[in-house]
Design a protein around this motif. Structure first.
Motif, PDB file in Angstrom:
ATOM      1  N   PHE A   3       0.819  -1.205   0.000  1.00 31.68           N
ATOM      2  CA  PHE A   3       0.000   0.000   0.000  1.00 31.68           C
ATOM      3  C   PHE A   3       0.856   1.258   0.000  1.00 31.68           C
ATOM      4  O   PHE A   3       1.881   1.322   0.666  1.00 31.68           O
ATOM      5  CB  PHE A   3      -0.924  -0.010   1.228  1.00 31.68           C
ATOM      6  N   HIS A   4       0.379   2.255  -0.743  1.00 35.51           N
ATOM      7  CA  HIS A   4       1.098   3.514  -0.862  1.00 35.51           C
ATOM      8  C   HIS A   4       0.804   4.433   0.322  1.00 35.51           C
ATOM      9  O   HIS A   4       1.655   5.191   0.755  1.00 35.51           O
ATOM     10  CB  HIS A   4       0.731   4.208  -2.175  1.00 35.51           C
ATOM     11  N   ASP A   5      -0.433   4.360   0.853  1.00 32.73           N
ATOM     12  CA  ASP A   5      -0.809   5.236   1.962  1.00 32.73           C
ATOM     13  C   ASP A   5      -1.913   4.594   2.802  1.00 32.73           C
ATOM     14  O   ASP A   5      -2.421   3.521   2.483  1.00 32.73           O
ATOM     15  CB  ASP A   5      -1.236   6.614   1.451  1.00 32.73           C
ATOM     16  N   VAL A   6      -2.268   5.293   3.870  1.00 34.82           N
ATOM     17  CA  VAL A   6      -3.276   4.806   4.817  1.00 34.82           C
ATOM     18  C   VAL A   6      -4.642   4.664   4.158  1.00 34.82           C
ATOM     19  O   VAL A   6      -5.373   3.710   4.425  1.00 34.82           O
ATOM     20  CB  VAL A   6      -3.334   5.763   6.034  1.00 34.82           C
ATOM     21  N   GLU A   7      -5.004   5.597   3.283  1.00 37.54           N
ATOM     22  CA  GLU A   7      -6.294   5.531   2.597  1.00 37.54           C
ATOM     23  C   GLU A   7      -6.409   4.270   1.751  1.00 37.54           C
ATOM     24  O   GLU A   7      -7.478   3.680   1.650  1.00 37.54           O
ATOM     25  CB  GLU A   7      -6.508   6.770   1.722  1.00 37.54           C
ATOM     26  N   ALA A   8      -5.309   3.852   1.149  1.00 33.53           N
ATOM     27  CA  ALA A   8      -5.304   2.637   0.332  1.00 33.53           C
ATOM     28  C   ALA A   8      -5.625   1.414   1.191  1.00 33.53           C
ATOM     29  O   ALA A   8      -6.370   0.529   0.773  1.00 33.53           O
ATOM     30  CB  ALA A   8      -3.964   2.472  -0.377  1.00 33.53           C
ATOM     31  N   VAL A   9      -5.077   1.371   2.396  1.00 30.38           N
ATOM     32  CA  VAL A   9      -5.351   0.250   3.313  1.00 30.38           C
ATOM     33  C   VAL A   9      -6.838   0.248   3.677  1.00 30.38           C
ATOM     34  O   VAL A   9      -7.493  -0.797   3.634  1.00 30.38           O
ATOM     35  CB  VAL A   9      -4.485   0.336   4.592  1.00 30.38           C
ATOM     36  N   LYS A  10      -7.372   1.419   4.006  1.00 27.85           N
ATOM     37  CA  LYS A  10      -8.798   1.520   4.358  1.00 27.85           C
ATOM     38  C   LYS A  10      -9.675   1.052   3.202  1.00 27.85           C
ATOM     39  O   LYS A  10     -10.597   0.253   3.396  1.00 27.85           O
ATOM     40  CB  LYS A  10      -9.156   2.967   4.721  1.00 27.85           C
ATOM     41  N   ASP A  11      -9.386   1.545   2.003  1.00 29.80           N
ATOM     42  CA  ASP A  11     -10.182   1.161   0.831  1.00 29.80           C
ATOM     43  C   ASP A  11     -10.109  -0.342   0.580  1.00 29.80           C
ATOM     44  O   ASP A  11     -11.107  -0.974   0.236  1.00 29.80           O
ATOM     45  CB  ASP A  11      -9.689   1.905  -0.415  1.00 29.80           C
TER      46      ASP A  11
END
Length: 121
Positions: free
Chosen positions: A102-110
């Motif tokens: 994952f590139h960022d936290v939002e990617a993990v959430k999505d």
């Protein structure tokens, strides 16, 4: 650049994913309100989430999420005990799954939200 393992752990806690155990390089989690296991696999400073190989049909869909990258090859690790085994180098086989970074936290959430949606049909 991929995010740090601690950032992924924080997101998983915020999303109410349950931790079952941590052994060596892996931490087993369960999706919230579901009995669906997945693993946080940390090798050095690279962290990846590993899901069951049965999700192969959804691999492209999950990888298409912004900031999510699917690993081309399977992730093999003996401690991912809830996953099936396949023969790779040993005679007895080793547990394996599909790995994503994952590139960022939002990617993990999505990614987790999409995985929950897939499980709920």
């Amino acid at each position: 650049m991929a995010i740090a393992p601690q950032e992924i752990m924080t997101v998983l806690t915020e999303l109410e994913c349950r931790t079952n155990f941590t052994l060596k390089k892996v931490t087993e989690y369960m999706l919230p309100k579901l009995k669906e296991p997945f693993y946080l696999y940390v090798d050095g400073q690279q962290a990846q989430l590993v899901i069951r190989p049965a999700y192969e049909v959804f691999k492209a869909e999950l990888a298409a999420l912004d900031g999510v990258r699917a690993k081309e090859q399977y992730c093999h690790y003996a401690e991912m005990t809830r996953f099936p085994k396949r023969v790779q180098k040993s005679v007895n086989g080793i547990h394996y799954g599909l790995a994503f970074t994952f590139h960022d936290v939002e990617a993990v959430k999505d990614f987790i939200v999409k995985l929950i949606a897939i499980n709920q049909g």
